[in-house]
Design a protein around this motif. Structure first.
Motif, mmCIF file in Angstrom:
data_model
loop_
_atom_site.group_PDB
_atom_site.id
_atom_site.type_symbol
_atom_site.label_atom_id
_atom_site.label_comp_id
_atom_site.label_asym_id
_atom_site.label_seq_id
_atom_site.Cartn_x
_atom_site.Cartn_y
_atom_site.Cartn_z
ATOM 1 N N GLN A 1 0.842 -1.202 0.000
ATOM 2 C CA GLN A 1 0.000 0.000 0.000
ATOM 3 C C GLN A 1 0.877 1.252 0.000
ATOM 4 O OE1 GLN A 1 -2.665 -0.384 3.377
ATOM 5 N NE2 GLN A 1 -4.253 -1.278 2.062
ATOM 6 N N ALA A 2 0.323 2.324 -0.500
ATOM 7 C CA ALA A 2 1.035 3.599 -0.480
ATOM 8 C C ALA A 2 1.458 3.927 0.950
ATOM 9 C CB ALA A 2 0.155 4.700 -1.039
ATOM 10 N N LYS B 1 4.995 5.280 -3.199
ATOM 11 C CA LYS B 1 3.883 5.968 -3.841
ATOM 12 C C LYS B 1 3.406 5.146 -5.033
ATOM 13 C CE LYS B 1 6.116 10.411 -2.810
ATOM 14 N NZ LYS B 1 6.632 11.680 -3.394
ATOM 15 N N PRO B 2 2.164 5.339 -5.443
ATOM 16 C CA PRO B 2 1.687 4.594 -6.627
ATOM 17 C C PRO B 2 2.569 4.807 -7.854
ATOM 18 C CG PRO B 2 -0.160 5.547 -5.452
ATOM 19 C CD PRO B 2 1.077 6.077 -4.782
ATOM 20 N N GLU B 3 3.153 5.978 -7.977
ATOM 21 C CA GLU B 3 4.013 6.237 -9.138
ATOM 22 C C GLU B 3 5.349 5.510 -9.071
ATOM 23 O OE1 GLU B 3 2.519 8.501 -7.161
ATOM 24 O OE2 GLU B 3 3.805 10.273 -6.847
ATOM 25 N N THR C 1 5.327 2.331 -8.888
ATOM 26 C CA THR C 1 5.006 1.043 -9.488
ATOM 27 C C THR C 1 5.790 0.850 -10.782
ATOM 28 O OG1 THR C 1 2.790 0.963 -8.531
ATOM 29 C CG2 THR C 1 3.165 -0.317 -10.549
ATOM 30 N N THR D 1 4.512 -3.146 -7.019
ATOM 31 C CA THR D 1 3.214 -2.531 -7.260
ATOM 32 C C THR D 1 2.761 -1.836 -5.986
ATOM 33 O OG1 THR D 1 2.634 -4.270 -8.837
ATOM 34 C CG2 THR D 1 0.843 -2.919 -7.977
ATOM 35 N N VAL D 2 2.477 -0.554 -6.103
ATOM 36 C CA VAL D 2 2.053 0.245 -4.958
ATOM 37 C C VAL D 2 0.608 0.667 -5.188
ATOM 38 C CG1 VAL D 2 2.547 2.234 -3.505
ATOM 39 C CG2 VAL D 2 4.418 1.068 -4.710
ATOM 40 N N SER D 3 -0.251 0.238 -4.298
ATOM 41 C CA SER D 3 -1.674 0.563 -4.434
ATOM 42 C C SER D 3 -1.996 1.836 -3.658
ATOM 43 C CB SER D 3 -2.523 -0.593 -3.911
ATOM 44 O OG SER D 3 -2.286 -0.808 -2.533
ATOM 45 N N SER D 4 -2.957 2.563 -4.150
ATOM 46 C CA SER D 4 -3.328 3.832 -3.503
ATOM 47 C C SER D 4 -4.401 3.624 -2.454
ATOM 48 C CB SER D 4 -3.814 4.829 -4.555
ATOM 49 O OG SER D 4 -4.888 4.275 -5.284
#
Length: 118
Positions: free
Chosen positions: A12-13, A88-90, A92, A115-118
């Motif tokens: 997660q973020a 951060k999601p970015e 990913t 992979t970073v989820s928001s």
């Protein structure tokens, strides 16, 4: 040089991950002579250099990761690491390690997905 990258995953973020890059089949002196870097490639984007550590331990970072990511190396284990905090999601992307030296040329690890989820 055969490189083995690991440590990616889904987070997660705001979370953290530590990537590892092992070079088990080179001798320590050759490991120590390498400049080691981490790169990443997000879908639809070019691969970008995000962190470098020289044989003497000097480091450089992409502006967008400085202060959040830390690159390090362990000669005894013949491993390099990328500690990633405050993800951060970015962030990913597929992350790749890279070794470069006169002794062994340029080598790439196989890539590990972050992979970073928001």
């Amino acid at each position: 040089v055969q490189l083995q990258a690991s440590g990616g995953g889904l987070v997660q973020a705001g979370g953290s991950l530590r990537l590892s890059c092992a070079a088990p089949r080179i001798i320590t002196s050759v490991f120590n002579s390498n400049t080691i870097s981490w790169h990443r490639q997000a879908p639809g984007k070019e691969r970008e250099l995000i962190a470098t550590i020289t044989p003497s331990g000097g480091t450089n970072y992409l502006d967008s990761v400085e202060g959040r990511f830390t690159i390090s190396r362990d000669s005894a284990k013949k491993k390099a690491y990328l500690q990633m905090n405050s993800l951060k999601p970015e962030d990913t992307a597929v992350y790749y390690c890279n070794f470069q030296s006169r002794a062994n040329g340029v080598s790439w690890g196989q890539g590990t997905q972050v992979t970073v989820s928001s």
